[in-house]
Design an enzyme around this catalytic site. Structure first.
Site, short mmCIF file in Angstrom:
data_model
loop_
_atom_site.label_atom_id
_atom_site.label_comp_id
_atom_site.label_asym_id
_atom_site.label_seq_id
_atom_site.Cartn_x
_atom_site.Cartn_y
_atom_site.Cartn_z
N GLU A 237 0.83 -1.21 0.00
CA GLU A 237 0.00 0.00 0.00
C GLU A 237 0.87 1.26 0.00
OE1 GLU A 237 -2.85 -0.64 3.25
OE2 GLU A 237 -4.13 -1.71 1.81
N ASP A 310 -8.39 -9.19 3.49
CA ASP A 310 -8.24 -8.09 4.45
C ASP A 310 -9.35 -8.06 5.50
OD1 ASP A 310 -7.26 -5.88 5.67
OD2 ASP A 310 -7.78 -4.46 4.09
N GLU A 338 -13.01 -2.54 11.64
CA GLU A 338 -12.95 -1.79 10.38
C GLU A 338 -14.03 -2.23 9.41
OE1 GLU A 338 -9.16 -2.07 8.34
OE2 GLU A 338 -9.98 -1.24 6.49
C1 GCV Z 1 -2.84 0.11 8.42
C2 GCV Z 1 -6.25 -2.32 5.22
C3 GCV Z 1 -6.74 -1.12 5.98
C4 GCV Z 1 -5.63 -0.11 6.19
C5 GCV Z 1 -4.47 -0.82 6.93
C6 GCV Z 1 -4.05 -2.01 6.08
C7 GCV Z 1 -2.97 -2.83 6.76
O1 GCV Z 1 -5.93 -1.97 3.93
O2 GCV Z 1 -7.81 -0.54 5.31
O3 GCV Z 1 -6.11 0.95 6.96
O4 GCV Z 1 -3.41 0.06 7.12
O5 GCV Z 1 -5.14 -2.86 5.87
O6 GCV Z 1 -3.33 -3.80 7.39
O7 GCV Z 1 -1.81 -2.51 6.63
#
Ligand code: GCV
Length: 648
Positions: A237, A310, A338
């Site tokens: 990411e 995820d 989340e």
């Molecule tokens: C900390 C997902 C979440 C992100 C998170 C990522 C991760 O993409 O939406 O907020 O970032 O996972 O676990 O690194």
């Protein structure tokens, strides 16, 4: 010579969480336990890590452990038994933790926001005096569960966390947490040598870069002698990593591991990687990490999210757990909700955690579960240490987690990390007794609500294997139609649901993305066949015709509608259950839960209305007569744009 310390009739003084926070919700009671016990610390005892033994009757109760922390855990265990009214007779208890390292991952940023945090700002107060009392409370709560590590900052780490100023603050926090047996860890940014240290690169094979990490580790251990180690999100990411220099994940992880090894520190290197080019995000961690099996140092663990994508309401377990027999692996769960309604929805998460840990990978034939692998049972010679991580749902709210019941998932994570074999029911019962009351008129109905709550959420959000059909960025409500011009395709719901006139679902079979072959037999063939794939994962693995006949005899379309309906009905029942509980809970907590259940029901209807109508445009089939019809028109729902950030 082994030192044996015996303190007879040592009163168990375990101070409950102070109420200075205004909180009266915690599972630890304020009462002084009445049970008295002798305590013995004997390093020669045949016990793993901080395990303990409790023996004797009320008059000659004894807690024995190899370490002071083991005794502390024994005391908390005894206090729990007392609260549960199970400490009366003769006890003969021997407990050893399932995982050596039981770690919370805070996604807290240095500006005090919390990524995916729904309970207020960071409890570390990065730019104010350290909140000593609150951190002590946090230490006590965690120690009472056996949680013995905490990563203080977000995996999306800024290099600044390794600055002298921040390290000194981390050392202060470590000092507060040490008496509770909690080690402090940090998330680090892979490009810290360049970004913070001013080097030309952060290439893991560059001797200057390696020196920088060695020096940084020495600096940290001079401040915090028992520092736990680093957690790293690399080449994921948009974050930097070894691949930026043409190096592998193992080159990167091993460089940092070498710097920590002289101090007994570890690296938790995350396998959460996916690039926009690959046709199936679910395959990517395996594609990148499996070839590196056996190449990591002894003090590296690969931290793997429970599912391959995820933290969705339901995913199959990540196949990577069964693919790296020569590497230490650790599971990562998300306690913060989340993808499960934030702190508005009552969703007790132990059943989700347990579903993953109990999954049989078949990597060594039947009986090699995710828990067996990650606790070191399947490959004992490979595992020098074992660990488990949970992304914390903790913030500055008086009740810590934003929802009274969200604490139960923190509690459950800790209890599970200590003992993977505990059932969801046992843990929920414990938590209810300690947090509310032992009266069965309260416990039984509320327990049933907790135990069914995860499945209810799956039903009203993403039944039958649907996944990632959330709204853009904040992941709260439904947006299966979401389209953001120029966005990465794998950040859009249509990448995951693939609805068209013929059907719906992601074809991950051998004729699709081939993901089913990432699993060992018999799972591979079972998932691969439409006939044998478990229906709860159908749309995860298959693109299925709308009129496909399900085991109920009804069409897929009808079952989709029925599942949404079932989810709503469950929340309606929860509301009725809670209405009847008014007499058992203080007015403040009762009202807080009541109000949140109201939101949950309204959200469940929103999910149903959005998904049933949106997918109905593809199926061309009517909502069956025996379920409630959608209430709000799709066009109206499409206009909902919530101004929610991905942090508080
Ligand atoms: C900390 C997902 C979440 C992100 C998170 C990522 C991760 O993409 O939406 O907020 O970032 O996972 O676990 O690194």
């Amino acid at each position: 010579m082994n030192k044996v310390i015996t303190i007879l009739l040592y009163a168990i003084v375990i101070v409950g969480c102070s109420r200075s926070t205004g909180n009266d919700l915690l599972w630890l009671s304020d009462k002084d336990p009445s049970v008295k016990a002798g305590v013995m610390i004997d390093p020669s005892l045949d016990l793993k890590n901080d395990g303990f033994i409790i023996t004797g009757g009320p008059k000659d109760r004894m807690i024995k452990a190899r370490t002071e922390i083991g005794v502390l855990y024994g005391k908390y265990a005894l206090q729990r038994l007392e609260t549960l009214d199970k400490a009366g007779g003769n006890l003969d208890i021997r407990e050893e933790p399932s995982y050596e390292r039981r770690i919370l991952n805070h996604w807290d940023n240095l500006d005090n926001t919390v990524e995916r945090g729904y309970a207020g700002w960071s409890i570390w107060h990065w730019d104010e005096p350290v909140p000593v009392e609150r951190i002590k409370d946090y230490g006590r709560l965690n120690a009472s569960l056996g949680i013995n590590g905490t990563v203080l900052n977000n995996v999306n780490a800024t290099p600044e966390i390794l600055s002298r100023e921040k390290l000194e603050r981390v050392a202060e926090i470590a000092d507060i947490l040490r008496p509770y047996g909690m080690k402090v860890y940090l998330s680090v940014n892979f490009s810290s040598p360049a970004a913070l240290g001013g080097l030309d690169s952060s290439d893991p094979l560059d001797p200057e870069v390696r020196r920088w990490w060695v020096d940084k580790a020495s600096e940290i251990y001079a401040l915090i002698p028992d520092f736990g180690g680093f957690l790293v999100k690399a080449n994921s990411e948009g974050l930097p990593g070894p691949q930026d220099y043409g190096r592998s994940h193992s080159d990167g992880a091993n460089m940092i591991a070498d710097a920590l090894a002289p101090h007994n520190g570890i690296v938790m290197w995350r396998a959460f990687v996916y690039s926009p080019q690959s046709p199936d995000r679910a395959n990517q961690a395996s594609e990148e990490f499996k070839p590196l099996d056996g190449e990591f140092r002894d003090n590296v663990l690969i931290q793997i999210k429970n599912g391959p994508i995820d933290f969705q309401p339901r995913e199959p377990f990540s196949p990577l757990f069964g693919q790296m027999p020569h590497t230490q692996l650790m599971p990562e769960f998300q306690i913060t909700q989340e993808y499960l309604g934030f702190s508005n929805h009552l969703v007790y998460l132990h059943p989700l955690f347990k579903e993953c840990l109990d999954s049989d990978t078949f990597c060594e034939g039947p009986g090699s579960t995710v828990a067996d692998i990650t606790t070191g049972k399947t490959y004992p010679s490979i595992y020098k240490t074992t660990a488990i991580a949970g992304v914390a749902n903790i913030g500055r709210d008086a009740n810590w987690c934003g929802h009274e019941f969200a604490q139960s998932s923190w509690y459950a994570f800790g209890r599970m990390a200590w003992n993977v074999n505990l059932s969801s029911e046992d843990i929920a019962r414990e938590w209810l007794h300690q947090t509310f009351t032992a009266e069965s008129e309260f416990v039984e109905p509320v327990l049933s609500m907790m135990l069914t709550s995860r499945e209810a959420a799956v039903n009203y959000m993403m039944p039958l294997g649907f996944h990632h059909i959330f709204a853009w960025t904040h992941h709260y409500g439904p947006e299966p139609w979401c389209d953001v011009p120029g966005a990465r395709e794998d950040w859009l719901p249509r990448y995951y649901h693939k609805a068209d006139q013929d059907g719906v679902g992601f074809d991950r079979t051998r004729s699709g993305s081939g993901n089913t072959d990432h699993y060992h037999e018999p799972l591979s063939s079972m998932y691969n066949s439409l006939e044998t794939c478990p229906e709860e994962l159908l749309l995860w693995f298959h693109h299925v015709p709308w009129n496909h006949q399900m085991s109920s005899g009804r069409s897929l379309w009808d079952e989709i509608c029925l599942h949404y309906d079932r989810g709503i009905r469950a929340v309606e029942e929860y509301r009725k259950t809670w209405e009847a509980m008014q007499g058992y809970v203080d007015p403040q907590r009762w009202e807080a839960v009541r109000a949140k259940l109201e939101i949950q029901e309204s959200d469940a209807r929103w999910w149903r209305d959005a998904c049933v109508q949106y997918f109905g445009e593809f199926s061309g089939m009517p909502v069956p007569q025996d379920v409630a019809q959608p209430e709000r028109p799709l066009e109206e729902l499409k206009k909902i744009k919530l101004d929610m950030k991905h942090h508080n």
